[in-house]
Design an enzyme around this catalytic site. Sequence first.
Site, PDB file in Angstrom:
ATOM      1  N   HIS A 120       0.861  -1.526  -0.124  1.00 31.43           N
ATOM      2  CA  HIS A 120       0.075  -0.113   0.144  1.00 31.43           C
ATOM      3  C   HIS A 120       1.129   0.958   0.339  1.00 31.43           C
ATOM      4  O   HIS A 120       1.728   1.597   0.697  1.00 31.43           O
ATOM      5  CB  HIS A 120      -1.006   0.040   1.471  1.00 31.43           C
ATOM      6  N   ASP A 196       3.787  -3.815   8.146  1.00 26.42           N
ATOM      7  CA  ASP A 196       2.598  -3.240   7.299  1.00 26.42           C
ATOM      8  C   ASP A 196       1.275  -4.540   7.948  1.00 26.42           C
ATOM      9  O   ASP A 196       1.030  -5.358   7.027  1.00 26.42           O
ATOM     10  CB  ASP A 196       2.208  -2.874   6.799  1.00 26.42           C
ATOM     11  N   GLN A 199      -3.530  -5.421   6.758  1.00 19.69           N
ATOM     12  CA  GLN A 199      -4.770  -6.153   6.366  1.00 19.69           C
ATOM     13  C   GLN A 199      -4.606  -7.638   7.072  1.00 19.69           C
ATOM     14  O   GLN A 199      -4.782  -8.890   6.675  1.00 19.69           O
ATOM     15  CB  GLN A 199      -5.085  -6.204   5.004  1.00 19.69           C
ATOM     16  N   LYS A 222     -10.296  -1.189  10.706  1.00 20.15           N
ATOM     17  CA  LYS A 222     -10.645  -2.084   9.478  1.00 20.15           C
ATOM     18  C   LYS A 222     -11.072  -3.361  10.210  1.00 20.15           C
ATOM     19  O   LYS A 222     -11.011  -4.440   9.854  1.00 20.15           O
ATOM     20  CB  LYS A 222      -8.911  -2.118   9.036  1.00 20.15           C
ATOM     21  N   CYS A 360      -4.343   2.579  -3.891  1.00 18.54           N
ATOM     22  CA  CYS A 360      -3.604   3.041  -2.827  1.00 18.54           C
ATOM     23  C   CYS A 360      -2.206   2.270  -3.170  1.00 18.54           C
ATOM     24  O   CYS A 360      -1.737   1.895  -2.512  1.00 18.54           O
ATOM     25  CB  CYS A 360      -4.504   3.778  -1.995  1.00 18.54           C
TER      26      CYS A 360
HETATM   27  N1  PLP Z   1      -1.495  -1.221   4.834  1.00 19.09           N
HETATM   28  C1  PLP Z   1      -2.442  -1.593   3.972  1.00 19.09           C
HETATM   29  C2  PLP Z   1      -1.936  -2.474   3.548  1.00 19.09           C
HETATM   30  C3  PLP Z   1      -3.636  -1.492   3.408  1.00 19.09           C
HETATM   31  O1  PLP Z   1      -4.811  -1.662   3.270  1.00 19.09           O
HETATM   32  C4  PLP Z   1      -4.276   0.491   4.372  1.00 19.09           C
HETATM   33  C5  PLP Z   1      -5.619   0.640   4.371  1.00 19.09           C
HETATM   34  O2  PLP Z   1      -6.151   0.261   2.809  1.00 19.09           O
HETATM   35  C6  PLP Z   1      -2.930   0.921   4.967  1.00 19.09           C
HETATM   36  C7  PLP Z   1      -1.495   0.232   4.965  1.00 19.09           C
HETATM   37  C8  PLP Z   1      -3.063   2.396   4.865  1.00 19.09           C
HETATM   38  O3  PLP Z   1      -4.171   2.460   6.537  1.00 19.09           O
HETATM   39  P1  PLP Z   1      -4.969   3.980   7.094  1.00 19.09           P
HETATM   40  O4  PLP Z   1      -5.189   4.217   6.085  1.00 19.09           O
HETATM   41  O5  PLP Z   1      -5.955   3.437   8.073  1.00 19.09           O
HETATM   42  O6  PLP Z   1      -3.734   4.918   7.576  1.00 19.09           O
END
Ligand code: PLP
Length: 404
Positions: A120, A196, A199, A222, A360
């Site tokens: 992401h 990260d 997910q 999430k 993203c």
């Molecule tokens: N990392 C991953 C794998 C994501 O799917 C997302 C959001 O969809 C994020 C980071 C960013 O999350 P946030 O928008 O809550 O900061």
Amino acid sequence: MNIKKIKEDFPILKKKINGFELVYLDNSATTQKPIQVIEAVNCYYENNNANVHRGGYELSRESTDLYEEAHKETAEFIKAKKMEEIIFTKNTTESINLLSFSLGEKLKKNDVVLTTKIEHHSNIVPWQQLKRKGIKVEFVEVTKDGKLNEKDLEEKLSFKPKIFAFTGASNVLGTVNDIKKLVKQGKDADALTIIDAAQFVQHKKINVKKLNVDFIAFSSHKMLGPTGIGVLYGKEELLEEMPPFMTGGDMISKVSCEKSYWNSLPWKFEAGTPNIAGGIGFRIALKYLERIGIEEIDKHEQKLLNYATKEMQEIDGIEIFGPEKNKLGIISFNVKGVHPHDVSSVLDRKGIAIRSGNHCAQPLMEELGIKGTARASFYLYNTKEDADKFIEGIKEVKKIFKVD
Ligand code: PLP
């Protein structure tokens, strides 16, 4: 798992969209909130609202206790050693920005940060900012079916990166990474390891102590919790050494005109008045997930994934992206000859919410040679009927756009 009962806990799922009962299939973007979480937030404002760590009066103590309990619950949820290792941020994005800033302070010109092409943007862009200091950012390649290229990973680790930051699972393709193996490979190369987990933690159990990972980041919204609350887990000894990201009130122990001294963990990294109500709601979301059981939730999603995937494979002109195995309940797809935004618009007319676009993850899109996909993502309250409506919706897309 009693889905009917679970569904009743989510008031929004009774909502009608365009005259149809909402079928919510955009859970990778954010999940809906159970009544228990909504009530916990309301209850806090009705009964306990005061600033934390400041007032020497009863209401402030109540608020502080509740907020600290939320840190403790989070530590238990990911099996951290103690609540001092749990920092509340705004979201995963802020957690990773905190890391790139604080860890970046110690990096030198030509040091390497390794990430991957499946990430992401929030696990790419914060690292790119370090290029200003002459730090190099390298990317592990992905295979055509959306897995990390193991050979390339080995080669990139031989560059001896100082940091290896990778996702637990792909928000686009659902690919679940072997985090245990990746942490070990990162450690063997003497890199700091960062997952990260935005997910990951809502679908798969994690034990940060056993994993021996240095940092993980994830978002409350999430995983049934409120927006505006994220988590950064870090090993105590590493957090102790790191400079704070934001500075100001609450994160200090002493301030003079010449110099300031930092507060103890985790408050050293929580400058200013935090999202107290969000943290309290998040604690209840974690309790909810624990009561149902992450493994049960995962099993349920896998059933829906297998069912919907098989049904989709019966339809001509559908391309599904990502691996066949080891994936989350995420289906990223395109209908031949139809723009993903049009797929989502047609489904929306029937009250079915899916996501379309680049999710993203533009470097991943570039690797796959596409501009975007439509994406359906399941969670614990989705049913077989939801999957059926989704499949019917896709058939309707094909009819409307006359594609065969
Ligand atoms: N990392 C991953 C794998 C994501 O799917 C997302 C959001 O969809 C994020 C980071 C960013 O999350 P946030 O928008 O809550 O900061």
